[in-house]
Design an enzyme around this catalytic site. Sequence first.
Site, mmCIF file in Angstrom:
data_model
loop_
_atom_site.group_PDB
_atom_site.id
_atom_site.type_symbol
_atom_site.label_atom_id
_atom_site.label_comp_id
_atom_site.label_asym_id
_atom_site.label_seq_id
_atom_site.Cartn_x
_atom_site.Cartn_y
_atom_site.Cartn_z
ATOM 1 N N GLU A 137 -4.860 7.780 -2.707
ATOM 2 C CA GLU A 137 -5.350 6.482 -2.218
ATOM 3 C C GLU A 137 -5.698 5.545 -3.376
ATOM 4 O O GLU A 137 -5.631 4.321 -3.225
ATOM 5 C CB GLU A 137 -6.554 6.664 -1.289
ATOM 6 C CG GLU A 137 -6.193 7.180 0.089
ATOM 7 C CD GLU A 137 -5.163 6.332 0.823
ATOM 8 O OE1 GLU A 137 -5.224 5.096 0.754
ATOM 9 O OE2 GLU A 137 -4.274 6.925 1.469
ATOM 10 N N HIS A 152 1.823 4.510 -2.814
ATOM 11 C CA HIS A 152 1.983 5.958 -2.608
ATOM 12 C C HIS A 152 3.377 6.396 -3.075
ATOM 13 O O HIS A 152 3.545 7.438 -3.711
ATOM 14 C CB HIS A 152 1.858 6.306 -1.120
ATOM 15 C CG HIS A 152 0.457 6.264 -0.573
ATOM 16 N ND1 HIS A 152 -0.571 7.010 -1.112
ATOM 17 C CD2 HIS A 152 -0.078 5.595 0.489
ATOM 18 C CE1 HIS A 152 -1.683 6.798 -0.387
ATOM 19 N NE2 HIS A 152 -1.414 5.939 0.572
ATOM 20 N N HIS A 202 0.835 -1.205 0.000
ATOM 21 C CA HIS A 202 0.000 0.000 0.000
ATOM 22 C C HIS A 202 0.872 1.258 0.000
ATOM 23 O O HIS A 202 0.735 2.122 -0.876
ATOM 24 C CB HIS A 202 -0.914 -0.022 1.236
ATOM 25 C CG HIS A 202 -1.776 1.191 1.379
ATOM 26 N ND1 HIS A 202 -3.099 1.203 1.024
ATOM 27 C CD2 HIS A 202 -1.513 2.450 1.827
ATOM 28 C CE1 HIS A 202 -3.614 2.410 1.248
ATOM 29 N NE2 HIS A 202 -2.662 3.182 1.744
ATOM 30 N N GLU A 203 1.789 1.339 0.963
ATOM 31 C CA GLU A 203 2.636 2.528 1.050
ATOM 32 C C GLU A 203 3.563 2.591 -0.168
ATOM 33 O O GLU A 203 3.917 3.677 -0.629
ATOM 34 C CB GLU A 203 3.455 2.536 2.354
ATOM 35 C CG GLU A 203 2.631 2.406 3.648
ATOM 36 C CD GLU A 203 1.451 3.380 3.762
ATOM 37 O OE1 GLU A 203 1.487 4.440 3.109
ATOM 38 O OE2 GLU A 203 0.482 3.077 4.485
HETATM 39 ZN ZN ZN Z 1 -2.779 5.293 2.044
#
Ligand code: ZN
Length: 498
Positions: free
Chosen positions: A294, A268, A264-265
């Site tokens: 997101e 980003h 997830h990170e």
């Molecule tokens: Zn996030």
Amino acid sequence: MDLNTALNKLSQTEKKMYAYDHAMNAIYLDSVTVAPRDTVEGRGIAMGILSEEHYKAFVNDETEEILNTLKENEAALSATDKAKLRILSRSLEKTKKIPMDEYVQYQILTNESESVWHTAKEINDYSLFVPYIDKIVEANIRFVKYRQPDCHPYDTLLSDYERGITRDTLDNFFNTIKKPVMELVDKIKSVHQPDSSFLNKHYPVESQRILSDYIMQVLGLDRAHCTIGETEHPFELSFNKYDVRINTHYNENDFSSSLFSVIHEGGHAIYESNIGDSLQYTCLAGGVSMGIHESQSRFFENIIGRSYEFISYVYPYILKLFPDQLNGVLAYDFYLAVNKAQPSLIRTEADELTYPLHVLIRYELERQLIDGSITSKELPFEWNRLYKEYLGIDVPDYRQGVLQDVHWAGGMIGYFPSYALGSAYGAQMLYVMQKEFDLSKDIAKGDLERIKGWLCKNIHCHGLMLDPYDLFKNACGEFDPKYYINYLTEKYTSLYNI
Ligand code: ZN
């Protein structure tokens, strides 16, 4: 002031703002990773002074003059300078309406509030947090009234995270997805659940760290420009595109927690790393909105990371690291386990299907906090009531209930809906991308270049050149939550054979 002087001065102002941002981000990063616990006071003094200097560097007569000169010469400006004029005019308009001492006091308040929230969560005592959330809600309402006295305060707050989004847009969005998601959750409740008990065996942190390095390699993150650290609540922070930091949390008894946090990170981080070179150290560097940010993290975490193709690709490595814990577990079993859908208490650990319901609960609550229809004292009761209504579960304590997220403590009201919007944006991006090429073949080979290329060209490289609505529309056409519902329905009916 002539145009050339204005452009030169603009560049100096942007660099100065960048420097203050860099310093404050470094202090923040330190505070949530390696700083000792009782250090909030000294940090508060430093943050107070830096945020005052940051404010002064931007809100002054010279910035007004620079922007006026740019406006008078708008026809002669490059596309980049036009975008800067748009972004900075809005930002100045927003910031200058808040008196400097109130702005600084607010930075000090949120710094302190995060620390109190941490303790309140640790000892499961909501009453400690009540005075802080009251002050934060009050300050947010006061600030948005300075800025846009004629708008509903919650609409203004929403727009800070996702420009153009209002309560009406979100009501439509959640009304479209709520029923089909709840129906799917309901159907799944009555069928056989896959075994996921092996994910809760003992997974030593040392080996999980090795896995994080491997996952970052698969994601193609350049370790000379992106490191990984450890923290309580995973997050990504970038100083600029060449200096990006991922932070994860290792739980020795919950293997998938850090694995999917890193992906997830990492999503980003990929976004930030691909923003155009020419935009660095300017006001156009960075992700365009929280919703679009997101969409990237959740695209990597769920659409790629929880796909069978991705799991099959990384599973041999995982198995080599944890042969005892995963003895007899096949890649397909692992895939089923990490996609298990069931109502749960913690948003960040929720499965892809129940996730938007966690967000919906926060949306309803923060909206009511801002319009005054519930008080901070009633908040935990309302929280528990909605968890029962939407997810059918009882919340046993504050720690796993109303105190679980840092957002409100950090002053972020209006942020939560971006998580659900981001998931829906991602599903529509997948639909459009699939018309151009077969993602699953690439993912099965561990080759993410074509996918990253599409995202970079359509989303990442633009930074803040376009507003989120236009950026998304150029890439995918008009936003429509039906793609999200179709994606969830297809995935979960096939996973659970329903
Ligand atoms: Zn996030």
